[in-house]
Scaffold this motif. Structure first.
Motif, short mmCIF file in Angstrom:
data_model
loop_
_atom_site.label_atom_id
_atom_site.label_comp_id
_atom_site.label_asym_id
_atom_site.label_seq_id
_atom_site.Cartn_x
_atom_site.Cartn_y
_atom_site.Cartn_z
N TYR A 1 13.68 11.86 -65.46
CA TYR A 1 15.01 12.06 -64.88
C TYR A 1 15.85 12.89 -65.83
N PHE A 2 16.95 13.41 -65.30
CA PHE A 2 17.92 14.11 -66.14
C PHE A 2 19.15 13.23 -66.22
N LYS A 3 19.44 12.71 -67.41
CA LYS A 3 20.50 11.71 -67.57
C LYS A 3 21.87 12.36 -67.68
N LEU A 4 22.82 11.85 -66.89
CA LEU A 4 24.18 12.35 -66.90
C LEU A 4 25.13 11.35 -67.57
N PRO A 5 26.18 11.84 -68.23
CA PRO A 5 27.18 10.92 -68.78
C PRO A 5 28.02 10.32 -67.65
N CYS B 1 15.26 14.28 -60.45
CA CYS B 1 16.38 13.43 -60.04
C CYS B 1 17.36 13.34 -61.20
N VAL B 2 18.64 13.19 -60.87
CA VAL B 2 19.65 13.01 -61.92
C VAL B 2 20.01 11.53 -62.00
N HIS B 3 20.07 11.04 -63.21
CA HIS B 3 20.30 9.61 -63.47
C HIS B 3 21.78 9.38 -63.74
N LEU B 4 22.41 8.56 -62.90
CA LEU B 4 23.82 8.23 -63.05
C LEU B 4 23.98 7.14 -64.10
N ASP B 5 24.99 7.26 -64.91
CA ASP B 5 25.17 6.35 -66.05
C ASP B 5 25.60 4.95 -65.61
N HIS B 6 25.28 3.95 -66.41
CA HIS B 6 25.70 2.57 -66.15
C HIS B 6 25.47 1.72 -67.38
N THR B 7 26.09 0.57 -67.41
CA THR B 7 25.88 -0.37 -68.52
C THR B 7 24.59 -1.15 -68.29
#
Length: 273
Positions: free
Chosen positions: A121-125, A233-239
């Motif tokens: 995945y491509f991780k997004l802030p 896919c782009v990975h949406l940030d989370h805790t």
């Protein structure tokens, strides 16, 4: 009996804002002949509302597989989702990973007997994750390097994943040093291969639980193909408040044992007998 080309199993837990973006991404796929199964680890009714909203936007009905929230039980709900799937080929991803429009098509293109597919995945802030609108997904702007830079993303080598050039992607799949592991956010395989090792290990909580299943697939003779530069896919940030160091250590010990003893079948999987 008619069988759709593949079943997409999406794991989620109380992330309805992100799940909306993810399902929107699947609604604009170039390949339409798939079913979606939401593997829901105990979310509230807000998640069901999102699923209901998208119910008419796909060729086949969305299945919502849910169990009570008793802590992190992702492996258990994934196993239930596997049993509910109608296709002989399964694609696994997470409810925080928005797929590019060729995501499903790419998995079908690379599928091959004797293999499972390993994507990334491509991780997004968080700032950009929040910024992505419905139109940004429908128009595919959130997968464009130029758009991401305008949102403040700094230039780095990982951006090369988003070039969209299939020849470059194929070359990068070949040379990348990243292991061809089973990654829960972007992997696919034949249902029979997964059933042959009894699915996911329900003794495991967060921390390598997806890779553990992939390692048993390897032990059972399967090989893996790298598609991290092709299936985007782009990975949406989370805790990650559910991370427990003791559970992570336990998972690591299980994986070491399985590797040493070439374990394939586990009793704490789909079939409990």
């Amino acid at each position: 009996m008619y069988s759709m080309k593949l079943s997409i199993i999406i794991s989620t837990y109380n992330s309805e804002e992100w799940l909306h973006k993810v399902l929107l991404g699947y609604s604009v796929q170039s390949e339409k002949d798939f079913e979606i199964i939401i593997a829901d680890d105990g979310s509230t009714s807000k998640t069901k509302a999102v699923i209901d909203f998208f119910q008419q936007k796909f060729l086949h009905p969305i299945q919502h597989v849910w169990h009570e929230d008793l802590g992190f039980r992702k492996c258990k709900i994934l196993n239930q989702a596997i049993l509910q799937s109608s296709s002989d080929y399964l694609l696994f991803t997470d409810g925080d990973c928005v797929p590019r429009k060729d995501f499903v098509e790419t998995h079908l293109q690379y599928k091959e007997n004797g293999f499972f597919l390993s994507g990334g995945y491509f991780k997004l802030p968080m700032s950009i994750s929040k910024t992505i609108s419905d139109d940004d997904i429908i128009n595919q702007d959130c997968f464009k390097i130029s758009w991401l830079k305008k949102q403040g993303l700094k230039t780095n080598f990982k951006l090369s994943k988003l070039t969209g050039n299939r020849y470059f992607a194929g070359f990068m799949n070949w040379i990348t040093p990243t292991k061809r592991s089973w990654n829960g956010h972007n992997s696919s395989g034949f249902k029979n291969d997964i059933l042959a090792i009894n699915g996911f290990n329900e003794l495991l909580e967060y921390g390598g639980e997806d890779r553990e299943m992939g390692e048993r697939l390897f032990n059972n003779g399967l090989l893996s193909k790298q598609i991290r530069y092709s299936a985007i896919c782009v990975h949406l940030d989370h805790t990650r408040s559910y991370v427990n160091p003791e559970k992570v250590k336990f998972n690591s010990e299980v994986r070491k044992f399985n590797q040493k003893n070439k374990v394939t079948w586990i009793t704490s999987g789909i079939d409990k007998e």
